[in-house]
Design a protein around this motif. Structure first.
Motif, mmCIF file in Angstrom:
data_model
loop_
_atom_site.group_PDB
_atom_site.id
_atom_site.type_symbol
_atom_site.label_atom_id
_atom_site.label_comp_id
_atom_site.label_asym_id
_atom_site.label_seq_id
_atom_site.Cartn_x
_atom_site.Cartn_y
_atom_site.Cartn_z
ATOM 1 N N LEU A 1 0.813 -1.210 0.000
ATOM 2 C CA LEU A 1 0.000 0.000 0.000
ATOM 3 C C LEU A 1 0.850 1.264 0.000
ATOM 4 N N GLU A 2 2.009 1.238 0.660
ATOM 5 C CA GLU A 2 2.871 2.424 0.661
ATOM 6 C C GLU A 2 3.398 2.716 -0.744
ATOM 7 N N GLN A 3 3.760 1.663 -1.486
ATOM 8 C CA GLN A 3 4.203 1.860 -2.865
ATOM 9 C C GLN A 3 3.048 2.344 -3.738
ATOM 10 N N ILE A 4 1.855 1.830 -3.478
ATOM 11 C CA ILE A 4 0.687 2.270 -4.236
ATOM 12 C C ILE A 4 0.398 3.745 -3.979
ATOM 13 N N SER A 5 0.454 4.154 -2.717
ATOM 14 C CA SER A 5 0.205 5.558 -2.367
ATOM 15 C C SER A 5 1.240 6.472 -3.008
ATOM 16 N N SER A 6 2.501 6.016 -3.009
ATOM 17 C CA SER A 6 3.559 6.827 -3.624
ATOM 18 C C SER A 6 3.345 6.972 -5.131
ATOM 19 N N THR A 7 2.898 5.894 -5.784
ATOM 20 C CA THR A 7 2.644 5.949 -7.227
ATOM 21 C C THR A 7 1.477 6.875 -7.538
ATOM 22 N N ILE A 8 0.451 6.846 -6.707
ATOM 23 C CA ILE A 8 -0.688 7.745 -6.909
ATOM 24 C C ILE A 8 -0.257 9.196 -6.749
ATOM 25 N N GLU A 9 0.642 9.457 -5.773
ATOM 26 C CA GLU A 9 1.147 10.814 -5.565
ATOM 27 C C GLU A 9 1.913 11.307 -6.797
ATOM 28 N N LYS A 10 2.735 10.441 -7.391
ATOM 29 C CA LYS A 10 3.564 10.853 -8.523
ATOM 30 C C LYS A 10 2.746 11.021 -9.803
ATOM 31 N N SER A 11 1.860 10.074 -10.086
ATOM 32 C CA SER A 11 1.122 10.116 -11.354
ATOM 33 C C SER A 11 -0.094 11.022 -11.291
ATOM 34 N N ASN A 12 -0.665 11.244 -10.088
ATOM 35 C CA ASN A 12 -1.830 12.106 -9.879
ATOM 36 C C ASN A 12 -2.946 11.818 -10.897
ATOM 37 N N PRO A 13 -3.490 10.601 -10.898
ATOM 38 C CA PRO A 13 -4.525 10.265 -11.879
ATOM 39 C C PRO A 13 -5.888 10.818 -11.481
ATOM 40 N N ASP A 14 -6.831 10.772 -12.425
ATOM 41 C CA ASP A 14 -8.213 11.159 -12.131
ATOM 42 C C ASP A 14 -9.009 9.990 -11.554
ATOM 43 N N PHE A 15 -8.636 8.769 -11.947
ATOM 44 C CA PHE A 15 -9.318 7.569 -11.477
ATOM 45 C C PHE A 15 -8.291 6.514 -11.111
ATOM 46 N N VAL A 16 -8.606 5.734 -10.073
ATOM 47 C CA VAL A 16 -7.748 4.639 -9.634
ATOM 48 C C VAL A 16 -8.612 3.389 -9.481
ATOM 49 N N ILE A 17 -8.105 2.266 -9.964
ATOM 50 C CA ILE A 17 -8.787 0.978 -9.827
ATOM 51 C C ILE A 17 -7.848 0.022 -9.119
ATOM 52 N N VAL A 18 -8.299 -0.582 -8.021
ATOM 53 C CA VAL A 18 -7.501 -1.516 -7.236
ATOM 54 C C VAL A 18 -8.149 -2.889 -7.341
ATOM 55 N N ASP A 19 -7.423 -3.841 -7.900
ATOM 56 C CA ASP A 19 -7.937 -5.195 -8.134
ATOM 57 C C ASP A 19 -6.955 -6.205 -7.541
ATOM 58 N N SER A 20 -7.201 -6.706 -6.350
ATOM 59 C CA SER A 20 -8.358 -6.489 -5.498
ATOM 60 C C SER A 20 -7.883 -6.056 -4.116
ATOM 61 N N ILE A 21 -8.804 -5.629 -3.266
ATOM 62 C CA ILE A 21 -8.446 -5.109 -1.950
ATOM 63 C C ILE A 21 -7.917 -6.213 -1.037
ATOM 64 N N GLN A 22 -8.293 -7.478 -1.297
ATOM 65 C CA GLN A 22 -7.813 -8.584 -0.458
ATOM 66 C C GLN A 22 -6.343 -8.913 -0.693
ATOM 67 N N THR A 23 -5.768 -8.455 -1.796
ATOM 68 C CA THR A 23 -4.352 -8.734 -2.069
ATOM 69 C C THR A 23 -3.429 -7.623 -1.577
ATOM 70 N N VAL A 24 -3.989 -6.464 -1.265
ATOM 71 C CA VAL A 24 -3.178 -5.312 -0.827
ATOM 72 C C VAL A 24 -2.897 -5.433 0.662
ATOM 73 N N PHE A 25 -1.678 -5.060 1.062
ATOM 74 C CA PHE A 25 -1.321 -5.121 2.480
ATOM 75 C C PHE A 25 -0.635 -3.831 2.899
ATOM 76 N N HIS A 26 -0.819 -3.472 4.168
ATOM 77 C CA HIS A 26 -0.142 -2.326 4.770
ATOM 78 C C HIS A 26 1.048 -2.851 5.561
#
Length: 459
Positions: free
Chosen positions: A157-182
């Protein structure tokens, strides 16, 4: 060195206990308590402030002094999806989509990503179950290709958050929430703690940056979204993707929507090129209806704001056991028992020694009162072995005294029936006043179940 503190948490409902128990006191499930390490961090993961209005989050503010900006919804090319979402995608919303494995959740979201990218929106598709090459292969099969569609394969999740910060997209799709970990949560991915923390972090990103986020959720064998029920309360919209993997039609249903009405339904057909929307679901549900068969009626049911015509089938046969069987698919079992009791008491049909099997054709689930009269007529038609007219559509709620009560939105129901060529509409007598039906349609008002049976089975 400080002793590590642990607790036991139910993986179904999130109930916490200092010791292990075989049966969860919260949900009653057995062998669902898993040992997890208590978090000692003091950070406020999941908390967010309204960055769109600086200074307002620090203190309580009168609602009259809060400035709002009306932003139009982003519409996709799938009108059925726009209908279920309440008119389109809302910026800053968090949407949860659940469904059985292989039902088409990833296919739907990849198609939606492409449609949004085509209109100039930047989309970040995060896959925790497939590599980037595997996602590319699926995109080629669906003819999905755009520079505005970014693909990222990660579960941290930290890498995902960092990527969202850098790319600044309008939409994000996470497939799936059960595979993501903090990484700060010690439990395994997919556990209650991980799902809760990851969803809270994604909610913070969506609200603070105004990014619409779609997350995919797995379902349990009971059909509900895996993880704690808190997950459904945290998100803005909950959509269920229903259907059989061996059939082509899929139903997208909204069970929670903060930006639109619930119980909306969208119909899709699965093809080799992906999902295609069905513009007229009533015609699909009635195309294989048998002509001249007893126990079959058509009812105009409201699914959210849309009228849908479906076939209600009943099979009544003498029982071979001491207690007659009552089975229903797509209809509440208790409603069937109630209507059979009304038919026996108020109409005089001897049903206490008859097995009853009822089904809604097409796999649709009906739960509104306006289908009562159609169910009652189907049961009586099968019991007497007398078919109803193929051109009849039956609408009405049935009371315990055998009366037929008025229903809502009768004009929309009749218009839908007229569009498909039905000639007679049997409806509550109290719904006749104040309006006129379409030309060529005969409206027959009934006040009781007995009167409805005379019209449909003897008229």
């Amino acid at each position: 060195m400080a002793k590590r503190k642990t607790k036991f948490m139910c993986q179904e409902c999130g109930y916490e206990s200092p010791k292990w128990m075989g049966k969860c006191p919260g949900c009653g499930q057995w062998n669902k308590m898993v040992e997890e390490t208590e978090s000692t961090g003091t950070g406020r993961r999941g908390a967010f402030t309204n960055t769109s209005s600086p200074g307002l989050a620090a203190k309580a503010t009168p609602i009259t002094s809060i400035e709002t900006v009306s932003e139009p919804r982003i519409k996709t090319e799938l009108k059925e999806l726009n209908r279920v979402l309440g008119g389109g995608v809302v910026k800053g919303s968090l949407v949860l989509i659940g469904g059985d494995p292989g039902i088409g959740k990833s296919t739907l979201l990849l198609q939606v990503s492409y449609q949004l990218a085509k209109i100039g929106q930047s989309v970040l598709y995060i896959s925790g179950e497939e590599s980037m090459r595997q996602t590319k292969l699926r995109a080629e099969r669906l003819s999905v290709s755009s520079e505005n569609l970014l693909v990222y394969s990660e579960t941290n999740l930290e890498q995902i958050s960092s990527t969202i910060e850098k790319s600044n997209p309008d939409f994000v799709i996470v497939d799936s929430i059960q595979t993501v970990f903090h990484p700060e949560v010690t439990s395994a991915p997919g556990s209650v703690s991980q799902v809760r923390e990851c969803t809270a972090e994604l909610m913070r990103i969506a609200k603070t940056k105004g990014i619409a986020i779609f997350i995919v959720g797995h379902v349990t064998k009971e059909g509900s979204i895996a993880g704690p029920r808190l997950l459904e309360h945290m998100v803005d919209t909950v959509l269920y993707f229903e259907g059989e993997r061996h059939h082509t039609y899929r139903i997208l249903r909204a069970v929670k929507n903060r930006f639109g009405s619930t119980n909306e339904m969208g119909i899709f057909e699965m093809k080799e090129s992906g999902l295609e929307e069905v513009a007229n679901p009533s015609e699909i549900f009635l195309e294989e209806r048998s002509q001249g068969a007893s126990g079959s009626t058509v009812v105009a049911s409201m699914e959210g704001t849309r009228p849908v015509l479906v076939e209600v089938q009943a099979l009544i046969s003498p029982t071979s056991f001491g207690n007659p069987r009552r089975m229903a698919t797509g209809i509440d079992h208790n409603r069937v028992s109630l209507l059979m009791a009304v038919l026996e008491k108020r109409v005089g049909l001897l049903l206490q020694n008859q097995d009853a099997y009822l089904k809604v054709a097409g796999g649709v689930k009906l739960d509104e009162p306006a289908i009562d009269l159609a169910i009652a007529v189907s049961i009586a038609s099968s019991f007497r072995d007398k078919p109803t007219r193929p051109s009849d559509c039956i609408i009405g709620e049935v009371g315990l005294t055998g009366e037929v009560r008025r229903v809502s939105r009768i004009e929309q129901r009749v218009q839908e029936a007229a569009k498909l060529g039905f000639e007679r509409i049997i409806l509550p007598e109290n719904n006749l006043g104040g309006w006129t039906g379409p030309r060529g349609i005969q409206l027959i008002g009934v006040s009781s179940v007995s009167q409805a049976l005379k019209v449909t089975l003897e008229g």
